[in-house]
Design a protein around this motif. Sequence first.
Motif, PDB file in Angstrom:
ATOM      1  N   ARG A  28      43.416  51.020  31.066  1.00  9.36           N
ATOM      2  CA  ARG A  28      43.292  50.552  32.459  1.00  9.36           C
ATOM      3  C   ARG A  28      42.511  51.552  33.299  1.00  9.36           C
ATOM      4  NH1 ARG A  28      49.378  49.341  32.360  1.00  9.36           N
ATOM      5  NH2 ARG A  28      49.360  47.849  30.657  1.00  9.36           N
ATOM      6  N   ILE A  29      42.702  52.823  33.017  1.00  7.89           N
ATOM      7  CA  ILE A  29      41.906  53.841  33.709  1.00  7.89           C
ATOM      8  C   ILE A  29      40.432  53.653  33.354  1.00  7.89           C
ATOM      9  CG2 ILE A  29      41.472  56.329  33.939  1.00  7.89           C
ATOM     10  CD1 ILE A  29      44.152  55.421  35.176  1.00  7.89           C
ATOM     11  N   LEU A  50      34.328  48.552  25.885  1.00  8.72           N
ATOM     12  CA  LEU A  50      35.607  49.159  25.527  1.00  8.72           C
ATOM     13  C   LEU A  50      35.981  48.792  24.091  1.00  8.72           C
ATOM     14  CD1 LEU A  50      37.424  48.307  28.861  1.00  8.72           C
ATOM     15  CD2 LEU A  50      36.525  50.531  28.178  1.00  8.72           C
ATOM     16  N   PRO A  51      36.510  49.749  23.336  1.00  6.63           N
ATOM     17  CA  PRO A  51      36.815  49.516  21.924  1.00  6.63           C
ATOM     18  C   PRO A  51      38.162  48.817  21.700  1.00  6.63           C
ATOM     19  CG  PRO A  51      37.325  51.773  22.480  1.00  6.63           C
ATOM     20  CD  PRO A  51      36.754  51.140  23.722  1.00  6.63           C
ATOM     21  N   ILE A  52      38.346  47.655  22.338  1.00  5.44           N
ATOM     22  CA  ILE A  52      39.586  46.897  22.169  1.00  5.44           C
ATOM     23  C   ILE A  52      39.257  45.417  22.025  1.00  5.44           C
ATOM     24  CG2 ILE A  52      41.062  48.535  23.405  1.00  5.44           C
ATOM     25  CD1 ILE A  52      40.828  46.761  25.873  1.00  5.44           C
ATOM     26  N   ALA A  53      40.212  44.673  21.509  1.00  7.25           N
ATOM     27  CA  ALA A  53      40.038  43.227  21.350  1.00  7.25           C
ATOM     28  C   ALA A  53      39.995  42.550  22.718  1.00  7.25           C
ATOM     29  CB  ALA A  53      41.193  42.663  20.530  1.00  7.25           C
ATOM     30  N   LYS A  54      39.307  41.407  22.788  1.00  7.04           N
ATOM     31  CA  LYS A  54      39.197  40.681  24.061  1.00  7.04           C
ATOM     32  C   LYS A  54      40.566  40.264  24.590  1.00  7.04           C
ATOM     33  CE  LYS A  54      34.516  38.922  23.700  1.00  7.04           C
ATOM     34  NZ  LYS A  54      33.655  37.731  23.761  1.00  7.04           N
ATOM     35  N   SER A  55      41.472  39.896  23.691  1.00  2.79           N
ATOM     36  CA  SER A  55      42.807  39.483  24.141  1.00  2.79           C
ATOM     37  C   SER A  55      43.558  40.670  24.750  1.00  2.79           C
ATOM     38  CB  SER A  55      43.602  38.881  22.986  1.00  2.79           C
ATOM     39  OG  SER A  55      43.743  39.821  21.939  1.00  2.79           O
ATOM     40  N   THR A  56      43.402  41.848  24.159  1.00  3.32           N
ATOM     41  CA  THR A  56      44.035  43.058  24.697  1.00  3.32           C
ATOM     42  C   THR A  56      43.420  43.415  26.043  1.00  3.32           C
ATOM     43  OG1 THR A  56      44.422  43.835  22.451  1.00  3.32           O
ATOM     44  CG2 THR A  56      44.598  45.472  24.202  1.00  3.32           C
ATOM     45  N   LEU A  57      42.111  43.285  26.145  1.00  2.00           N
ATOM     46  CA  LEU A  57      41.417  43.532  27.412  1.00  2.00           C
ATOM     47  C   LEU A  57      41.966  42.601  28.493  1.00  2.00           C
ATOM     48  CD1 LEU A  57      39.213  44.804  29.171  1.00  2.00           C
ATOM     49  CD2 LEU A  57      37.609  43.145  28.191  1.00  2.00           C
ATOM     50  N   SER A  58      42.152  41.336  28.138  1.00  2.00           N
ATOM     51  CA  SER A  58      42.680  40.370  29.109  1.00  2.00           C
ATOM     52  C   SER A  58      44.065  40.777  29.604  1.00  2.00           C
ATOM     53  CB  SER A  58      42.750  38.977  28.487  1.00  2.00           C
ATOM     54  OG  SER A  58      41.454  38.490  28.252  1.00  2.00           O
ATOM     55  N   GLN A  59      44.905  41.283  28.712  1.00  3.42           N
ATOM     56  CA  GLN A  59      46.242  41.721  29.116  1.00  3.42           C
ATOM     57  C   GLN A  59      46.160  42.884  30.104  1.00  3.42           C
ATOM     58  OE1 GLN A  59      48.006  42.564  25.320  1.00  3.42           O
ATOM     59  NE2 GLN A  59      48.709  40.465  25.026  1.00  3.42           N
ATOM     60  N   GLU A  63      47.283  43.088  34.167  1.00  2.00           N
ATOM     61  CA  GLU A  63      48.141  44.118  34.778  1.00  2.00           C
ATOM     62  C   GLU A  63      47.491  44.672  36.047  1.00  2.00           C
ATOM     63  OE1 GLU A  63      51.194  45.530  34.288  1.00  2.00           O
ATOM     64  OE2 GLU A  63      51.636  44.071  32.714  1.00  2.00           O
ATOM     65  N   LEU A  64      46.198  44.981  35.961  1.00  2.00           N
ATOM     66  CA  LEU A  64      45.490  45.512  37.128  1.00  2.00           C
ATOM     67  C   LEU A  64      45.376  44.461  38.227  1.00  2.00           C
ATOM     68  CD1 LEU A  64      42.699  47.495  35.264  1.00  2.00           C
ATOM     69  CD2 LEU A  64      44.565  48.470  36.623  1.00  2.00           C
ATOM     70  N   LYS A  65      45.195  43.221  37.823  1.00  2.00           N
ATOM     71  CA  LYS A  65      45.087  42.136  38.795  1.00  2.00           C
ATOM     72  C   LYS A  65      46.438  41.871  39.457  1.00  2.00           C
ATOM     73  CE  LYS A  65      42.829  37.704  39.188  1.00  2.00           C
ATOM     74  NZ  LYS A  65      42.387  36.518  38.507  1.00  2.00           N
ATOM     75  N   ASP A  66      47.540  41.922  38.677  1.00  2.00           N
ATOM     76  CA  ASP A  66      48.872  41.732  39.251  1.00  2.00           C
ATOM     77  C   ASP A  66      49.187  42.796  40.294  1.00  2.00           C
ATOM     78  OD1 ASP A  66      49.281  39.491  37.691  1.00  2.00           O
ATOM     79  OD2 ASP A  66      50.551  40.510  36.215  1.00  2.00           O
ATOM     80  N   ALA A  67      48.700  44.007  40.075  1.00  2.00           N
ATOM     81  CA  ALA A  67      48.896  45.089  41.049  1.00  2.00           C
ATOM     82  C   ALA A  67      47.887  45.005  42.184  1.00  2.00           C
ATOM     83  CB  ALA A  67      48.783  46.441  40.358  1.00  2.00           C
ATOM     84  N   GLU A  68      46.973  44.040  42.097  1.00  2.00           N
ATOM     85  CA  GLU A  68      45.924  43.793  43.093  1.00  2.00           C
ATOM     86  C   GLU A  68      44.909  44.924  43.198  1.00  2.00           C
ATOM     87  OE1 GLU A  68      47.664  42.632  46.829  1.00  2.00           O
ATOM     88  OE2 GLU A  68      48.818  41.027  45.909  1.00  2.00           O
ATOM     89  N   LEU A  69      44.826  45.768  42.148  1.00  6.08           N
ATOM     90  CA  LEU A  69      43.822  46.832  42.155  1.00  6.08           C
ATOM     91  C   LEU A  69      42.433  46.292  41.817  1.00  6.08           C
ATOM     92  CD1 LEU A  69      45.850  49.704  40.486  1.00  6.08           C
ATOM     93  CD2 LEU A  69      45.126  49.526  42.876  1.00  6.08           C
ATOM     94  N   ILE A  70      42.387  45.139  41.145  1.00  2.00           N
ATOM     95  CA  ILE A  70      41.111  44.480  40.882  1.00  2.00           C
ATOM     96  C   ILE A  70      41.240  43.021  41.308  1.00  2.00           C
ATOM     97  CG2 ILE A  70      40.497  46.013  38.974  1.00  2.00           C
ATOM     98  CD1 ILE A  70      41.173  43.677  37.061  1.00  2.00           C
ATOM     99  N   GLN A  71      40.103  42.390  41.486  1.00  2.00           N
ATOM    100  CA  GLN A  71      40.070  40.970  41.791  1.00  2.00           C
ATOM    101  C   GLN A  71      39.082  40.309  40.849  1.00  2.00           C
ATOM    102  OE1 GLN A  71      39.776  41.123  46.107  1.00  2.00           O
ATOM    103  NE2 GLN A  71      37.729  41.968  45.927  1.00  2.00           N
ATOM    104  N   GLY A  72      39.361  39.068  40.524  1.00  2.23           N
ATOM    105  CA  GLY A  72      38.487  38.329  39.622  1.00  2.23           C
ATOM    106  C   GLY A  72      38.012  37.051  40.259  1.00  2.23           C
TER     107      GLY A  72
END
Length: 119
Positions: A28-29, A50-59, A63-72
């Motif tokens: 997330r950082i 980022l070296p992670i799966a797309k599904s992991t990235l979505s999770q 988390e960042l969106k739930d905390a409202e630190l990002i918007q989509g």
Amino acid sequence: MPAVKTNHYTEEQEQAARFAKALAHPVRIAILQLLNNQTCCYHGNMAEELPIAKSTLSQHLNELKDAELIQGNITSPTVRYCINRDKWNLAIRLLSGILPPNLEPNVAIVVNPEQLINK
């Protein structure tokens, strides 16, 4: 009769905890740093960076969106993400206020490590 749960924490303490939870993973950082270097970024572009799966990235994005630190913004078939600057500034204020500096006399806080190199 069930006991009534009372909240012993301030709204600021609860919000700071939500921000801290969202920041509590290195992926997330990395996402926030990636978004900070661009105006906005598409999910697919981040998956390439980022070296992670797309599904992991979505999770992690959720988390960042739930905390409202990002918007989509959904522009079918893709989602474009950017940092929510208002919430990020609030996070900085709340998190930096958790424990004010307790410094010895003549001890300085180095905000920018480059300051040490130039002296």
